[in-house]
Enzyme design. Structure first.
Site, PDB file in Angstrom:
ATOM      1  N   LYS A   1     -20.307   9.899 -18.225  1.00 17.14           N
ATOM      2  CA  LYS A   1     -18.921  10.404 -18.318  1.00 17.14           C
ATOM      3  C   LYS A   1     -18.710  11.505 -17.270  1.00 17.14           C
ATOM      4  CE  LYS A   1     -19.046   9.269 -23.156  1.00 17.14           C
ATOM      5  NZ  LYS A   1     -18.363   9.276 -24.425  1.00 17.14           N
TER       6      LYS A   1
ATOM      7  N   GLY B   1     -19.199   9.527 -29.484  1.00 14.20           N
ATOM      8  CA  GLY B   1     -19.228  10.980 -29.338  1.00 14.20           C
ATOM      9  C   GLY B   1     -18.999  11.735 -30.637  1.00 14.20           C
TER      10      GLY B   1
ATOM     11  N   GLU C   1     -18.339  -1.032 -28.877  1.00 16.85           N
ATOM     12  CA  GLU C   1     -18.293   0.409 -29.067  1.00 16.85           C
ATOM     13  C   GLU C   1     -17.180   0.768 -30.046  1.00 16.85           C
ATOM     14  OE1 GLU C   1     -20.400   2.610 -25.700  1.00 16.85           O
ATOM     15  OE2 GLU C   1     -18.267   2.602 -25.258  1.00 16.85           O
TER      16      GLU C   1
ATOM     17  N   GLU D   1     -12.304   5.432 -23.866  1.00 16.09           N
ATOM     18  CA  GLU D   1     -11.649   6.636 -23.319  1.00 16.09           C
ATOM     19  C   GLU D   1     -10.644   6.248 -22.229  1.00 16.09           C
ATOM     20  OE1 GLU D   1     -15.257   8.834 -22.525  1.00 16.09           O
ATOM     21  OE2 GLU D   1     -15.572   8.968 -24.690  1.00 16.09           O
TER      22      GLU D   1
ATOM     23  N   HIS E   1     -13.701   0.966 -21.243  1.00 15.00           N
ATOM     24  CA  HIS E   1     -14.232   1.990 -22.151  1.00 15.00           C
ATOM     25  C   HIS E   1     -13.081   2.560 -22.965  1.00 15.00           C
ATOM     26  CE1 HIS E   1     -15.997   5.705 -23.651  1.00 15.00           C
ATOM     27  NE2 HIS E   1     -17.174   5.140 -23.434  1.00 15.00           N
TER      28      HIS E   1
ATOM     29  N   ASN F   1     -23.993   6.176 -19.849  1.00 13.49           N
ATOM     30  CA  ASN F   1     -22.654   6.533 -19.362  1.00 13.49           C
ATOM     31  C   ASN F   1     -22.580   8.059 -19.337  1.00 13.49           C
ATOM     32  OD1 ASN F   1     -19.961   6.958 -18.881  1.00 13.49           O
ATOM     33  ND2 ASN F   1     -19.254   6.178 -20.862  1.00 13.49           N
TER      34      ASN F   1
ATOM     35  N   SER G   1     -22.842   6.929 -30.489  1.00 12.99           N
ATOM     36  CA  SER G   1     -23.760   7.884 -31.117  1.00 12.99           C
ATOM     37  C   SER G   1     -25.182   7.347 -31.292  1.00 12.99           C
ATOM     38  CB  SER G   1     -23.200   8.379 -32.456  1.00 12.99           C
ATOM     39  OG  SER G   1     -21.977   9.064 -32.243  1.00 12.99           O
TER      40      SER G   1
HETATM   41  C1  PEP Z   1     -19.969   6.032 -24.716  1.00 11.99           C
HETATM   42  O1  PEP Z   1     -19.229   6.866 -24.248  1.00 11.99           O
HETATM   43  O2  PEP Z   1     -19.994   4.902 -24.205  1.00 11.99           O
HETATM   44  C2  PEP Z   1     -20.810   6.396 -25.864  1.00 11.99           C
HETATM   45  C3  PEP Z   1     -21.400   5.448 -26.522  1.00 11.99           C
HETATM   46  O3  PEP Z   1     -20.910   7.729 -26.156  1.00 11.99           O
HETATM   47  P1  PEP Z   1     -21.899   8.419 -27.233  1.00 11.99           P
HETATM   48  O4  PEP Z   1     -23.228   7.755 -27.118  1.00 11.99           O
HETATM   49  O5  PEP Z   1     -21.926   9.855 -26.866  1.00 11.99           O
HETATM   50  O6  PEP Z   1     -21.278   8.175 -28.580  1.00 11.99           O
END
Ligand code: PEP
Length: 252
Positions: A11, A173, A167, A97, A95, A9, A212
């Site tokens: 973003k 993040g 998630e 966000e 997601h 992803n 992460s």
């Molecule tokens: C994500 O945005 O789906 C995600 C898992 O981000 P990160 O790996 O940066 O934590």
């Protein structure tokens, strides 16, 4: 029985030049065939060009969100048919966000899931609890609610053509990933919820972990029996890091 799946992803990152460099690095590092499904999800404006760069490689194209409506006066939105038209195979829905910053609730996420499937896109449905919800012991309740919102409106069998990503919001993040055991516990719960409706679909469903994931922790997380790969944010922006994560998925 289940193929591992790694989805990046991106973003709101990238430029035409950076995307070309990243895709070149990925394709150079990937042999013709690998026993892993791989996808990248660039910002909408780059989908067409990234799709061209991927050509006929094993890396599939995905989008990061989709409009719940099919056509019309929805300024700034992109329909599922448009995503399909530019070559997408996947689209992320729900997601955290989108849920938090853009206030997408469970009902809207469910409508986006249906919109994606109406165009034969494979939705990657994200579910996950906040830190506060985890600390209050509400993790499983939240996951069940988010799943139920989709399962209640989708046709029986809809998860046959879908992916679920766990998630935890507190891990996205932040550099603080769930432990493999924490991930496994929730993944098993997701599979059990789906199995309560259809055991065969549950057994085949790819359930990804996101939050992460890096080259350094991917292997131990992917070793969990109900973890079928990852949805990768930050680490998907560096070809070598993303390739190492794909290799870690392959090892299982
Ligand atoms: C994500 O945005 O789906 C995600 C898992 O981000 P990160 O790996 O940066 O934590």
């Amino acid at each position: 029985m289940r193929r591992p799946f790694i989805a990046g992803n991106w973003k709101m990152h990238g430029s035409r030049a950076q995307n070309a460099e990243l895709i070149e690095g990925l394709l150079l590092g990937l042999p013709g065939q690998v026993p892993v499904d791989i996808a990248v999800c660039p910002p909408d404006v780059y989908l067409w060009e990234v799709g061209r760069l991927l050509k006929d490689s094993i890396v599939k194209l995905g989008a990061q969100t989709v409009c719940a409506e099919s056509i019309g006066a929805f300024t700034g939105e992109t329909s599922a048919a448009m995503l399909k038209d530019v070559g997408c195979t996947y689209v992320i829905v729900g997601h955290s966000e989108r849920r938090t910053i853009y206030r997408e609730d469970d009902a809207l996420v469910a409508r986006k899931f249906l919109a994606a499937q109406s165009q034969s896109l494979i939705p990657i449905l994200c579910v996950g609890e906040t830190l506060e919800e985890r600390e209050k012991g509400q993790t499983m309740q939240v996951i069940s609610r988010q799943l139920k919102a989709v399962l209640d409106v989708a046709a029986p069998g809809a998860l046959q053509q879908a992916v679920v990503a766990y998630e935890p919001v507190w891990a996205i993040g932040t550099g603080k990933n769930a432990t493999p055991e924490q991930a496994q516990e929730v993944h098993a719960h997701i599979r059990a919820e789906v199995a309560a409706r259809d055991a065969n679909i549950a057994a085949r469903l790819q359930v990804l972990y996101g939050g992460s994931v890096k080259a350094g922790n991917a292997k131990e997380i992917f070793a969990m029996p109900d973890v079928d790969g990852g949805l990768i944010g930050g680490a998907a922006l560096k070809a070598d890091e993303f390739l190492k994560i794909c290799a870690a998925a392959q090892a299982h």
